[in-house]
Design an enzyme around this catalytic site. Sequence first.
Site, PDB file in Angstrom:
ATOM      1  N   LYS A  79       0.842  -1.195   0.000  1.00 16.65           N
ATOM      2  CA  LYS A  79       0.000   0.000   0.000  1.00 16.65           C
ATOM      3  C   LYS A  79       0.878   1.245   0.000  1.00 16.65           C
ATOM      4  O   LYS A  79       1.911   1.294   0.681  1.00 16.65           O
ATOM      5  CB  LYS A  79      -0.917  -0.017   1.234  1.00 16.65           C
ATOM      6  CG  LYS A  79      -1.946   1.113   1.277  1.00 16.65           C
ATOM      7  CD  LYS A  79      -2.862   0.978   2.494  1.00 16.65           C
ATOM      8  CE  LYS A  79      -3.886   2.101   2.537  1.00 16.65           C
ATOM      9  NZ  LYS A  79      -4.822   1.965   3.670  1.00 16.65           N
ATOM     10  N   SER A 159      -9.862   2.352   2.765  1.00 16.91           N
ATOM     11  CA  SER A 159      -8.947   3.036   1.868  1.00 16.91           C
ATOM     12  C   SER A 159      -7.989   2.092   1.139  1.00 16.91           C
ATOM     13  O   SER A 159      -7.337   2.500   0.177  1.00 16.91           O
ATOM     14  CB  SER A 159      -8.116   4.049   2.681  1.00 16.91           C
ATOM     15  OG  SER A 159      -7.288   3.383   3.628  1.00 16.91           O
ATOM     16  N   SER A 183     -10.481   0.160   7.060  1.00 13.23           N
ATOM     17  CA  SER A 183      -9.846   0.230   5.743  1.00 13.23           C
ATOM     18  C   SER A 183      -9.145  -1.036   5.281  1.00 13.23           C
ATOM     19  O   SER A 183      -8.655  -1.094   4.162  1.00 13.23           O
ATOM     20  CB  SER A 183      -8.853   1.400   5.695  1.00 13.23           C
ATOM     21  OG  SER A 183      -9.530   2.624   5.639  1.00 13.23           O
TER      22      SER A 183
END
Length: 494
Positions: A79, A159, A183
């Site tokens: 990420k 997210s 998330s």
Amino acid sequence: MTELTKLSLADARKGLKDKSFTALELTEAYIGAIDAANDKLNAYVATTPDQARDMAKASDAKLAKGEAGLLEGIPLGVKDLFATKGVHTQAASHILDGFKPEYESTVTANLWRDGAVMLGKLNMDEFAMGSSNETSYYGSVINPFRAEGSNANLVPGGSSGGSASAVAAWLCAGATATDTGGSIRQPAAFTGTVGIKPTYGRCSRWGTVAFASSLDQAGPIARTVEDAALMLQSMSGFDVKDSTSVDLAVPDFAAAVERGVKGLTIGVPREYRMDGMPSEIEALWNQGLEWLKAEGATVKDISLPHTKYALPAYYIVAPAEASSNLARYDGVKYGLRVSGKDITDLYELTRAAGFGREVKRRIMIGTYVLSAGYFDAYYVKAQKVRTLIKKDFEDAFNAGVDAVLTPATPSAAFAIGDEALAADPVAMYLNDVFTVTVNMAGLPGIAVPAGKDGKGLPLGLQLIGKPFDEETLFAAARVIEKSTGTDFSPTRWW
């Protein structure tokens, strides 16, 4: 032979150990998959094929010598919130334009120590602020799943949408992610993958771009419960560089996966039975309880009375901490710089150009609740509510509950650009209704795919555990995983 990219992480480890293929061959298969699919899915914001090949060759040398680490030769996505030395690290924000750190986050350093291979950096909501991966400076990530009979693009959740999409679409064997209010778990539920937010303090936050420091926690998204356990085992561990890191030995999470749930008590919070809950979600929840009972667990109704205050309290605490954390981005030392007539003008112009709309919204909310005259009324009160939420869970665990089962999300994945959600930010925030309590209380929570809705889209269940008892969550999630008997692979259209 099965396509190499469709092997689970655990099966890929076995294949490498058995010399069925090399780490370089496995890595090349993923590089090819990314090249073929990323234009359509937008899961990666930066790829590192040359670095991946070098890491894979090093892994093959270690495998040949019998010196393999826990994740030796396994290709992973990272990420864009984790600092990776010399590689694009921008939290999917324009304000960090061109930033390449001179250091490595502890979580990724742990993965490379154990032999994992980096494929690249994954798209996400800007600064991890979002529930749909539509706030990224690099554009929306596309969910590899589509509703039956439809070509409409769906969100992968946020997210960590790039992480979830890449794992579901076979563009990495597993991915790092972060969870501040859901998330990891919400994107996992939307993409038929497994995601665990470990206990706050289990994984170091050092070198991870901060959103809300008292809530952020790293964790993995993977295709199976066993894969998630293997990744978390590598990612976890005490770190002197992080004052919130807890000095506890990391258990053998993978060994706990097949432990079963016989003798466990599973709590069912009555407050999670929301008005207007879709019948599909309710039915899935009940089915999950039946699966756990069939394997020897006892089900117990519990009350978490302060649940209704969790979402509003979260959306005070998280923006307040974000407004403090994001004050460091000013255009002076790194990232985007928009020159002005003086230093104040430089700050204002840089932030206006660099931050996206949702990030600005949360900074303004956070600055407001921390301002003179409002601090006690909002932020202090929200922290008191947080203490009560934590106590609700403690009371349930002290009364003999081993884990809590809830839905992971209030719906399946929705369409990109959904007009109702775009017009009403609060409606978008409601996607976190089942997940934020876990962050507020600092507890571990796992999302596991458990069924599909009427349109063939994945639905997930969430298990919440005692502090630092991720092992029980892996065991219970594995029972659900085995009981579903469902293939959660998307139909390839990209």
